[in-house]
Design a protein around this motif. Sequence first.
Motif, PDB file in Angstrom:
ATOM      1  N   TYR A  81       0.841  -1.195   0.000  1.00 51.15           N
ATOM      2  CA  TYR A  81       0.000   0.000   0.000  1.00 51.15           C
ATOM      3  C   TYR A  81       0.871   1.238   0.000  1.00 51.15           C
ATOM      4  O   TYR A  81       1.885   1.306   0.708  1.00 51.15           O
ATOM      5  N   LYS A  94      -6.095   9.164   1.025  1.00 47.09           N
ATOM      6  CA  LYS A  94      -5.804   8.804  -0.357  1.00 47.09           C
ATOM      7  C   LYS A  94      -4.706   7.749  -0.409  1.00 47.09           C
ATOM      8  O   LYS A  94      -3.707   7.845   0.302  1.00 47.09           O
ATOM      9  N   LYS A  96      -3.190   3.840  -2.684  1.00 47.25           N
ATOM     10  CA  LYS A  96      -3.283   2.812  -3.716  1.00 47.25           C
ATOM     11  C   LYS A  96      -2.830   1.488  -3.115  1.00 47.25           C
ATOM     12  O   LYS A  96      -1.767   1.399  -2.506  1.00 47.25           O
ATOM     13  N   TYR A  98      -2.163  -2.664  -3.668  1.00 54.39           N
ATOM     14  CA  TYR A  98      -1.945  -3.827  -4.533  1.00 54.39           C
ATOM     15  C   TYR A  98      -2.162  -5.054  -3.651  1.00 54.39           C
ATOM     16  O   TYR A  98      -1.348  -5.356  -2.769  1.00 54.39           O
ATOM     17  N   ILE A 112      -6.126  -4.317  -7.676  1.00 51.54           N
ATOM     18  CA  ILE A 112      -5.587  -2.967  -7.504  1.00 51.54           C
ATOM     19  C   ILE A 112      -6.714  -2.036  -7.096  1.00 51.54           C
ATOM     20  O   ILE A 112      -7.728  -1.940  -7.788  1.00 51.54           O
ATOM     21  N   LYS A 113      -6.542  -1.372  -5.977  1.00 52.60           N
ATOM     22  CA  LYS A 113      -7.540  -0.437  -5.476  1.00 52.60           C
ATOM     23  C   LYS A 113      -6.892   0.937  -5.297  1.00 52.60           C
ATOM     24  O   LYS A 113      -5.897   1.063  -4.584  1.00 52.60           O
ATOM     25  N   LYS A 114      -7.472   1.925  -5.932  1.00 55.03           N
ATOM     26  CA  LYS A 114      -6.941   3.283  -5.859  1.00 55.03           C
ATOM     27  C   LYS A 114      -8.061   4.245  -5.520  1.00 55.03           C
ATOM     28  O   LYS A 114      -9.131   4.201  -6.125  1.00 55.03           O
ATOM     29  N   TYR A 122     -11.785   0.178   1.929  1.00 54.97           N
ATOM     30  CA  TYR A 122     -11.760   0.888   0.650  1.00 54.97           C
ATOM     31  C   TYR A 122     -13.163   1.341   0.303  1.00 54.97           C
ATOM     32  O   TYR A 122     -14.115   0.566   0.406  1.00 54.97           O
ATOM     33  N   GLU A 137      -5.010   1.541 -14.953  1.00 58.60           N
ATOM     34  CA  GLU A 137      -5.980   2.174 -14.086  1.00 58.60           C
ATOM     35  C   GLU A 137      -7.393   2.164 -14.681  1.00 58.60           C
ATOM     36  O   GLU A 137      -8.369   2.286 -13.982  1.00 58.60           O
TER      37      GLU A 137
END
Length: 360
Positions: A81, A94, A96, A98, A112-114, A122, A137
Amino acid sequence: MGNNCVSESDSLINEDTQAKFNKIESRPGIYAVEHSSNTCVESISIMSSPDCAYPITFKENMDVIAFKGHKFAIFERHSVYYGEINQKYQKNGKGKLYLQDVDKNGNQKLVIKKGIFKNNKYLESGQISPKGECLDETLDSKITEALDSQNSLMQNECYKYNKWINDKDLNSIRDTNQLRSNIVNGYIQYLQQLDEKLYWDTPPHKREKFERTIIFQSNCPLDSYDEFTQLIKQFRFVKFWLIYKKIGFVIEHNPNRWYFVEVQITEDEFKINIYDSIKCSKAFYQKITHKLIQLFQKLLNHNLEAKVIIKDNIPQSYNTYDSAVYTCIFARMLRCNCRNKVLNMSPSQMRSDLERLFLN
């Protein structure tokens, strides 16, 4: 002859004994800061940029790197992260993420979370890579189609380590046959997962001394910087060679000719160590060494003068069908920290391990 590294009893089942890390040096470019579980975020050493040496804080279930601007890198057993956190080391703000998911057959996929996180939760939907690959993305309709196809394959017991293992693959494990690429690369994925398990099973005060291993499979795109960086996308904000001390590459010269390469990076030296059961002159390896030099020059962002070493005192093959088996042995040798010791493992023993891994 030196110390035996892998005995006849060193099987897939009891390989956890390799978790003893005596006489292993610290990783160059990284220094450790061991803290108790109630350490405040403000007390962690902060690095000036992602390009300098990493002060790593080893905690019970995570490793923490602090950047300027209250940004953090959080490494956990199945995730990496980058972003903002709260006082409890929870993902908060904020960031991202993995997230690696591994099933019972060693098949892995990357989610993948962004976006925005709150107390480790999340708040938006993520992206899934059905074949263990990193995704861009932007969501694509093809992802859903690939996922449906992959799910049908994963219901079959012969889908292991992200490889569709067919009868020809299984037959290649038998004596007098050259191993097929699915078997070799599947075994490499197994070794990688084993190394990660051993690392995270290690207490925080010992993890600093653990020489982590990363081994790239034979289909790794050495001649494409962009494609290679996609394989290590989760390390886009840190230098993976400072996280993983032991770096290996499986080389398939052709279906009947395999060997193993180790890259060693120190502050003042770049070494390419070649482990080949059918030893050749340096000219034979020139193409691969050139690709590795070009790749790491881009990764390190400076010119390199490589020292190429063809390793002596390693097992040699006396036939034409065991080079892939020896490549698996050399990869295991690297993971077990046996680079400078005699490896006591025969091709038949390795084939037996492969049979247990892929047939059970």
